[in-house]
Design a protein around this motif. Structure first.
Motif, PDB file in Angstrom:
ATOM      1  N   ALA A 117      -0.449  -4.554  -3.274  1.00 33.28           N
ATOM      2  CA  ALA A 117      -1.041  -5.132  -2.070  1.00 33.28           C
ATOM      3  C   ALA A 117       0.034  -5.471  -1.040  1.00 33.28           C
ATOM      4  N   GLU A 118      -0.419  -6.033   0.060  1.00 29.93           N
ATOM      5  CA  GLU A 118       0.464  -6.428   1.156  1.00 29.93           C
ATOM      6  C   GLU A 118       0.660  -7.934   1.127  1.00 29.93           C
ATOM      7  N   SER A 138      -6.141  -6.442   1.435  1.00 28.52           N
ATOM      8  CA  SER A 138      -5.311  -5.430   0.763  1.00 28.52           C
ATOM      9  C   SER A 138      -5.466  -5.529  -0.754  1.00 28.52           C
ATOM     10  N   GLY A 146       0.797  -1.223   0.000  1.00 28.67           N
ATOM     11  CA  GLY A 146       0.000   0.000   0.000  1.00 28.67           C
ATOM     12  C   GLY A 146       0.820   1.259   0.000  1.00 28.67           C
TER      13      GLY A 146
END
Length: 427
Positions: A389-390, A405, A199
């Protein structure tokens, strides 16, 4: 439609399709798209694009035909055909700025399968995370790009500028997939690659050099080892010298812009070692495949010369290598570092990010690995950045991505497209 209304409508569309998005991601992760075996993954991506009635360009080019492209890395042997798949959306009336959304389907080897909690190519979802090789790096991001555009269509909109969704290979070893799309003539006003960044905006990334140390020894029966010259032990002598170079380069990085607060950004890795033929024979040869990082702005020619000089000096300290110098072979990545700066794209990202994450500023990070953004930004004037994303354990056992995410990323991608490209009513 106001920005708040757009966000709410797009978010609802993503929510309603998210189970389908998870299943599409699962299907892509289940394909073991290792180097040289990416075809089925590209088949799947082409099918997903055609199902959306996009114009699809699916082609192959021989690796050697890309040799003259800027950013090409030397290949010890040809990788054969490079297959790329590009889906294009065209507006009725161009009013906005064009965009490339790019991702890679190739993955690194999983390592010993018994060291995974679940098989790497049988993706599972546990506690909101999807596990599997490539789930994070970066198949979930590539699928998210498709579903972000789906969400805009669901609310009756489409981009008011040309959008190319590119599925490429070879990102993990040479970047030839990105080069193939550029050689094909694909261009845009900007490029976003949803690599996993937790993010955050990936502000800067290192460059990478791959090389092989080819060390030769003198064979002898181990009972008379002193009559031979052990190539494996000699290779370790060279590795120690390169570790000293790694320390020196990291000392230089302390004052570099964007990198002064990063602990040890430049990593040297002897990643593959092969040598010898018999446990009771002094090994006559040893090959070590190595990777080392360089900072943005550093001359690759100067770095290569420095590596060769270190190897030469270390060889001079060894009685056998002094007269039998090792060889340094450059093969694979020969990649410059890259730093992203583009006020227009950052403004569009800020708009989308504030709507999704509610933060006044987009978090930033620097990356001690590299991505395909360098080809677009350094050589073709297409500002390119990563936002994704994570995930956890990228290139490791039990690689995984946080699905919450991924959902946020999908919403951000849709809103970024709307801010960057503009929108028009869908047909």
């Amino acid at each position: 439609m106001t920005e708040l209304d757009l966000r709410a409508a797009v978010e609802a569309a993503i929510d309603s399709a998210f189970e389908a998005q998870i299943e599409a991601t699962r299907a892509l992760v289940a394909v073991p798209s290792l180097r040289g075996a990416e075809g089925p993954a590209q088949d799947l991506m082409a099918d997903l694009m055609r199902a959306r009635a996009w114009a699809v360009d699916d082609w192959e080019v021989q690796a050697d035909e890309l040799r003259d492209q800027p950013g090409w890395g030397p290949l010890e042997t040809s990788t054969g055909a490079v297959r790329s798949v590009v889906g294009t959306l065209q507006p009725r009336d161009v009013r906005g700025r064009s965009l490339i959304l790019q991702g890679h389907v190739d993955v690194v080897p999983p390592g010993p399968l018994e060291m995974w909690t679940t098989p790497p190519f049988q993706p599972v979802v546990r506690d909101g995370w999807m596990y599997g090789r490539g789930a994070c790096d970066m198949k979930s991001g590539l699928i998210a790009a498709l579903f972000a555009l789906d969400a805009l269509r669901t609310v009756g909109l489409r981009p008011a500028a040309r959008v190319h969704v590119q599925s490429v290979i070879e990102e993990e070893s040479t970047g030839l997939g990105a080069l193939a799309t550029l050689a094909r003539g694909y261009r845009a006003d900007g490029c976003l690659i949803p690599e996993p960044t937790g993010g955050a905006l990936n502000r800067s990334q290192v460059g990478v050099l791959w090389f092989r140390l080819k060390v030769r020894g003198r064979p002898a029966h181990v009972a008379y080892a002193q009559q031979g010259a052990n190539a494996i032990l000699a290779a370790y002598h060279l590795i120690r010298a390169l570790r000293d170079l790694e320390a020196d380069w990291n000392a230089r990085a302390v004052t570099a812009e964007h990198w002064s607060d990063v602990d040890h950004p430049l990593n040297f890795n002897p990643g593959i070692i092969r040598g010898g033929e018999w446990a009771s024979s002094v090994p006559a040869w040893c090959d070590v495949d190595c990777r080392i990082a360089v900072l943005p702005g550093w001359s690759l020619a100067a770095c290569r010369a420095e590596i060769e000089a270190v190897v030469q000096r270390a060889a001079g300290d060894d009685p056998f290598l002094r007269d039998n110098p090792p060889e340094v072979v450059w093969s694979g990545f020969l990649s410059e570092g890259y730093t992203f700066h583009d006020a227009a794209q950052e403004a569009a990202l800020q708009t989308a990010h504030a709507a999704v994450y509610g933060a006044n500023a987009v978090p930033e990070r620097v990356m001690t690995g590299l991505t395909d953004t360098r080809f677009y930004g350094l050589y073709h004037g297409i500002p390119a950045f990563c936002f994704g994303a994570e995930g956890e354990r990228i290139h490791g056992f039990d690689e995984c991505v946080d699905l919450a995410s991924v959902k946020r990323l999908t919403l951000l991608l849709a809103l970024f497209v709307a801010a960057w490209c503009g929108t028009e009513e869908a047909a």
